[in-house]
Motif scaffolding. Structure first.
Motif, mmCIF file in Angstrom:
data_model
loop_
_atom_site.group_PDB
_atom_site.id
_atom_site.type_symbol
_atom_site.label_atom_id
_atom_site.label_comp_id
_atom_site.label_asym_id
_atom_site.label_seq_id
_atom_site.Cartn_x
_atom_site.Cartn_y
_atom_site.Cartn_z
ATOM 1 N N ALA A 178 6.889 -2.205 -9.248
ATOM 2 C CA ALA A 178 5.728 -1.493 -8.723
ATOM 3 C C ALA A 178 4.449 -2.267 -8.990
ATOM 4 C CB ALA A 178 5.647 -0.098 -9.348
ATOM 5 N N GLU A 179 4.357 -2.879 -10.180
ATOM 6 C CA GLU A 179 3.123 -3.578 -10.545
ATOM 7 C C GLU A 179 2.918 -4.865 -9.757
ATOM 8 O OE1 GLU A 179 6.092 -4.212 -14.031
ATOM 9 O OE2 GLU A 179 5.549 -2.655 -12.583
ATOM 10 N N ASP A 180 3.998 -5.365 -9.135
ATOM 11 C CA ASP A 180 3.885 -6.589 -8.337
ATOM 12 C C ASP A 180 3.604 -6.302 -6.866
ATOM 13 O OD1 ASP A 180 4.472 -8.095 -10.586
ATOM 14 O OD2 ASP A 180 6.624 -8.089 -10.196
ATOM 15 N N THR A 181 3.687 -5.056 -6.472
ATOM 16 C CA THR A 181 3.530 -4.700 -5.071
ATOM 17 C C THR A 181 2.058 -4.782 -4.674
ATOM 18 O OG1 THR A 181 5.371 -3.158 -5.330
ATOM 19 C CG2 THR A 181 4.056 -2.975 -3.327
ATOM 20 N N PRO A 182 1.747 -5.498 -3.618
ATOM 21 C CA PRO A 182 0.345 -5.622 -3.207
ATOM 22 C C PRO A 182 -0.192 -4.337 -2.595
ATOM 23 C CG PRO A 182 1.790 -6.660 -1.600
ATOM 24 C CD PRO A 182 2.670 -6.246 -2.744
ATOM 25 N N ILE A 183 -1.483 -4.289 -2.400
ATOM 26 C CA ILE A 183 -2.098 -3.187 -1.669
ATOM 27 C C ILE A 183 -1.642 -3.282 -0.215
ATOM 28 C CG2 ILE A 183 -4.272 -2.133 -0.974
ATOM 29 C CD1 ILE A 183 -3.669 -2.025 -3.983
ATOM 30 N N VAL A 184 -1.147 -2.176 0.315
ATOM 31 C CA VAL A 184 -0.600 -2.172 1.669
ATOM 32 C C VAL A 184 -1.184 -1.002 2.449
ATOM 33 C CG1 VAL A 184 1.545 -3.345 1.067
ATOM 34 C CG2 VAL A 184 1.411 -0.855 0.867
ATOM 35 N N GLY A 185 -0.933 -0.996 3.730
ATOM 36 C CA GLY A 185 -1.476 0.052 4.590
ATOM 37 C C GLY A 185 -0.503 1.170 4.862
ATOM 38 N N TRP A 186 0.470 1.353 3.992
ATOM 39 C CA TRP A 186 1.471 2.397 4.153
ATOM 40 C C TRP A 186 1.864 2.903 2.763
ATOM 41 C CZ3 TRP A 186 5.641 0.344 1.573
ATOM 42 C CH2 TRP A 186 5.696 -1.053 1.485
ATOM 43 N N HIS A 187 2.646 3.949 2.714
ATOM 44 C CA HIS A 187 3.057 4.544 1.440
ATOM 45 C C HIS A 187 4.588 4.511 1.342
ATOM 46 C CE1 HIS A 187 -1.080 5.910 1.603
ATOM 47 N NE2 HIS A 187 -0.811 6.615 2.699
ATOM 48 N N TYR A 188 5.087 4.695 0.112
ATOM 49 C CA TYR A 188 6.539 4.591 -0.120
ATOM 50 C C TYR A 188 6.986 5.739 -1.008
ATOM 51 C CZ TYR A 188 10.943 2.776 -2.069
ATOM 52 O OH TYR A 188 12.241 2.621 -2.473
ATOM 53 N N LEU A 189 8.036 6.445 -0.569
ATOM 54 C CA LEU A 189 8.592 7.553 -1.340
ATOM 55 C C LEU A 189 10.075 7.292 -1.559
ATOM 56 C CD1 LEU A 189 7.875 11.295 -1.142
ATOM 57 C CD2 LEU A 189 10.247 10.579 -0.836
ATOM 58 N N SER A 190 10.532 7.493 -2.792
ATOM 59 C CA SER A 190 11.953 7.317 -3.099
ATOM 60 C C SER A 190 12.411 8.439 -4.014
ATOM 61 C CB SER A 190 12.211 5.959 -3.763
ATOM 62 O OG SER A 190 11.559 5.882 -5.017
ATOM 63 N N THR A 191 13.718 8.641 -4.064
ATOM 64 C CA THR A 191 14.283 9.642 -4.961
ATOM 65 C C THR A 191 15.322 8.987 -5.857
ATOM 66 O OG1 THR A 191 16.012 10.242 -3.366
ATOM 67 C CG2 THR A 191 13.953 11.506 -3.307
ATOM 68 N N PHE A 192 15.497 9.572 -7.024
ATOM 69 C CA PHE A 192 16.534 9.140 -7.961
ATOM 70 C C PHE A 192 17.341 10.379 -8.313
ATOM 71 C CE2 PHE A 192 18.251 8.479 -12.190
ATOM 72 C CZ PHE A 192 18.764 7.191 -12.117
ATOM 73 N N VAL A 193 18.626 10.362 -7.985
ATOM 74 C CA VAL A 193 19.475 11.532 -8.199
ATOM 75 C C VAL A 193 20.607 11.176 -9.148
ATOM 76 C CG1 VAL A 193 20.945 13.264 -7.113
ATOM 77 C CG2 VAL A 193 18.951 12.394 -5.884
ATOM 78 N N ASP A 194 20.760 11.956 -10.209
ATOM 79 C CA ASP A 194 21.916 11.814 -11.088
ATOM 80 C C ASP A 194 22.405 13.206 -11.460
ATOM 81 O OD1 ASP A 194 20.091 12.748 -12.929
ATOM 82 O OD2 ASP A 194 20.051 10.945 -14.161
ATOM 83 N N ASP A 195 23.307 13.298 -12.437
ATOM 84 C CA ASP A 195 23.892 14.590 -12.782
ATOM 85 C C ASP A 195 22.854 15.573 -13.328
ATOM 86 O OD1 ASP A 195 26.363 13.810 -11.944
ATOM 87 O OD2 ASP A 195 27.059 13.187 -13.920
#
Length: 732
Positions: A373-390
């Motif tokens: 995340a800290e290496d990701t440049p400023i961009v013109g879009w957004h990013y959403l992710s999920t993490f699923v476990d037990d």
């Protein structure tokens, strides 16, 4: 010297003087010929190298190989193997590959590369990942029985080596202690041998761990009598084994945990001193588990992070995707540990990075194994992710300006499974689901970070959101869920990606020119009552671009696998109107989405019969095997073509994945069964906005969805038609 035996450090001490004697005066005294000297020296060198690797003395293996190479004309491949293994052990992987390339008869480098890892590499990086708890338990028990079979003879050999220790003991009390411990160890081995013979079925893993703990406690009593300190390879490994035994003991005490912690810290120091990478990773993993048991969360998190750093470093230099995937899966439980502890102690970036590493494309890309995340440049879009476990689900939202949100909704894994089983809006009115109501409410709670981002002014209406969802949330088209008291597609455009790294690659990719060629593939089923209507709806889908592209049609009885492969390799845009197939099975892991899912095509001049899909299936694997595609976009006007199951390397496997892996920039596919009118209307609107009006794919997709919502009405059940299609890949 042919066999190093259970004490490699002793073998090494014995072998080095023999080598020195052979290298100096012994050949002349014995009047040995040159070829015989070479044979004997090489045999000794192989044994020395094996012993050196066995006790973590990588430099000794490398030094011996170099001596042999400098002294004799031909060096046995086994000598060079040991040198390469030594370089791998020190994580000098570039040197290992360079040295490997110089071996005349090359050994199996992949086998050497995985020697140091705690688990073997998967046979296939695209193998479906286990997601069913019951069968996973059965596999654990089977694995435990197999491990116990191998464990028994190994311990018998170690016991024979320990007999030499007894002669070194001087006091009667020490000898009595030794004999008592050995008797306990023998009793455990005898008992486990009987259990294995009787094929213990239920909870075999737990049963064997309890017995192994008994054995390790007795073995530790023996080791304490040995006049050596924790610092040799055997005792360092024993410290890790003992910690595992303590952790598996349900009656463990704090005193036992502290003892294991002390041993592990000594072992870790030795592994670090000897640059033993696998030992360092295993010791840190065990230390993290013990720290966590002692409620020392920050210390545990630091240990787990060290393990992850080692895995990333090792994988970074591997070019083979299977080897890289296996490396990153060596410690599969480290990721949820880091995610949960990272969030608990406010380390959101660390938690987010750990969740990203699990996404196949993130570490199978040649650029590197992870995109932080800290290496990701400023961009013109957004990013959403999920993490699923037990334990449930975590939602991460990384905004274009770098802001990172994390959200833990109060939804467990079982509830997620229940909600996603009734995702299609057309199902909501069925009697068995009517009482449960629409899943939109509970599932919309996953998108709470979006609401915060809007209220903070960091997201605006019209922005684009790239999403990467873990199973089973990958089955959910997010665009009909509520965020601002209405379906979020009214405010955002969506596209699905494999990972943050995948999204960055898409953003940086060069956008091609206008679409100049298209291919229409129409494959109705044999039982379609009106094939002309099937053909007509496909023609209506491409009607907006008919005058703008060179159009080829494949819609006769020869629409077989070769015709589809031809289309994928000879047109910039491919529109496939066919019947998709994705098998339903319980447990879900029995479905191989690359071999059993795909498109139904004609065979021997016959339209496909949906009642016998196996005879007409063009699987995702066959699509991949056809080779690279030059298509800018593929439209799958085919039912359930957007479904997928997680693969062992982290990707969601299915027809979409197959097309993207061939180089197709973007794919539209449906999550459920759709009618001809819906598929035709959606794609006609999509092509009109994208190709005719020049909008981005994302804007065109959103425009098409909104036009269908307006056409079919605001009733939730009608959204089964409006929200069936998702955009996967490039949104530009």
């Amino acid at each position: 010297m042919a066999s190093v035996g259970p004490r490699p450090e002793i073998a090494l001490q014995l072998a080095l003087p023999v080598w020195d004697a052979m290298a100096e005066s012994l050949p002349a005294e014995l009047q040995l010929t040159g070829s015989l000297i070479e044979t004997i020296c090489q045999s000794i060198a192989i044994s020395i190298g094996e012993a050196a690797i066995g006790c973590g003395e990588a430099d000794a293996a490398i030094r011996i190989a170099d001596l042999v190479k400098g002294r004799f004309e031909n060096g046995a491949p086994s000598i060079e193997e040991n040198a390469i293994r030594g370089l791998i052990q020190k994580l000098r992987l570039a040197e290992a590959r360079e040295r490997y390339a110089r071996i005349p008869s090359s050994p199996d480098l992949d086998r050497l590369l995985r020697d140091w890892r705690p688990v073997t590499r998967p046979d296939d990086i695209l193998r479906p990942m286990p997601i069913d708890t019951r069968s996973h338990r059965e596999r654990l028990d089977t694995a435990a029985r197999e491990a116990a079979k191998a464990w028994i003879p190994d311990q018998r050999r170690l016991q024979r080596a320990q007999d030499t220790f007894r002669s070194e003991l001087r006091s009667a009390s020490d000898i009595a202690e030794f004999d008592a411990a050995r008797a306990e160890m023998d009793a455990v081995l005898d008992l486990v041998e009987v259990q294995v013979a009787n094929e213990v079925a239920d909870n075999a893993s737990e049963i064997f761990h309890q017995q192994i703990f008994r054995y390790q406690v007795a073995a530790r009593r023996v080791e304490r009598l040995v006049p050596t300190e924790v610092g040799n390879h055997q005792q360092a490994r024993h410290a890790v084994n003992f910690a595992a035994s303590v952790l598996s003991n349900t009656a463990r005490t704090e005193e036992m945990l502290r003892a294991a912690l002390s041993d592990l810290q000594s072992a870790l120091a030795w592994f670090v001193l000897k640059a033993n990478i696998s030992g360092t990773a295993e010791a840190n993993w065990a230390l993290g588990l013990v720290h966590e048991e002692l409620n020392e969360g920050p210390e545990a998190l630091a240990c787990y992070q060290t393990v992850l750093d080692i895995l990333i470093s090792a994988a970074h230099d591997l070019h083979d995707p299977a080897a890289r995937a296996a490396t990153m899966r060596s410690f599969p439980n480290v990721y949820p540990k880091i995610v949960r502890l990272g969030l608990r102690y406010g380390k959101v970036g660390i938690a987010f990075n750990a969740s990203e590493v699990l996404r196949g494309t993130a570490y199978l890309r040649s650029a590197g194994p992870a995109f932080r995340a800290e290496d990701t440049p400023i961009v013109g879009w957004h990013y959403l992710s999920t993490f699923v476990d037990d334990e449930g689900c975590v939602v991460f939202l990384r905004l274009g300006d770098g802001t990172l949100y994390a959200h833990r909704p109060q939804i467990g894994r079982e509830e997620l499974d229940a909600l996603t089983s009734r995702v299609p809006p057309a199902d909501w009115h069925r009697s068995r689901l009517r009482d449960a109501g629409s899943p939109r409410g509970p599932l919309s709670s996953l998108l709470l970070p979006l609401r915060h981002a809007f209220s903070d002014g960091r997201m605006q209406s019209g922005d684009h959101l790239a999403v990467a969802l873990d199973y089973p949330l990958n089955l959910v088209p997010l665009h009909y869920l509520d965020v601002l008291n209405r379906p979020i597609v009214h405010d955002l455009s969506f596209s699905r990606v494999a990972s943050l790294g995948d999204a960055i690659d898409i953003d940086r990719a060069i956008v091609g020119g206008p679409v100049a060629s298209a291919c229409l593939v129409v494959i109705p089923a044999a039982d379609n009552a009106d094939r002309e209507l099937h053909m007509q709806s496909a023609e209506e889908a491409i009607d907006p671009i008919r005058e703008m592209v060179t159009l080829r049609r494949i819609k006769e009885d020869d629409t077989d696998k070769s015709s589809v492969q031809y289309a994928l390799r000879n047109a910039q845009l491919v529109h496939i109107q066919a019947h998709g197939f994705f098998p339903l099975a319980s447990p879900a892991e029995t479905v191989d989405p690359l071999l059993q899912a795909g498109l139904l095509v004609s065979s021997n001049g016959e339209w496909p019969d949906r009642s016998r899909p196996e005879l007409y299936l063009m699987s995702a694997r066959e699509i991949i095997d056809g080779g690279p595609s030059g298509a800018m976009h593929v439209s799958l006007a085919a039912c359930v073509s957007g479904l997928g199951r997680p693969g062992s390397a982290g990707d969601m496997l299915g027809t979409e994945f197959a097309l993207r892996s061939l180089g197709v920039a973007s794919v539209t596919a449906s999550h459920w069964h759709v009618d001809l009118e819906t598929a035709s209307s959606f794609h006609a609107a999509f092509y009109r906005s994208w190709i005719v009006e020049g909008k981005s794919r994302a804007a065109a997709w959103r425009s098409a969805v909104l036009s269908l919502m307006a056409a079919y009405g605001a009733n939730e059940r009608d959204w089964a038609r409006a929200c069936a299609f998702s955009l996967y890949g490039s949104w530009r």
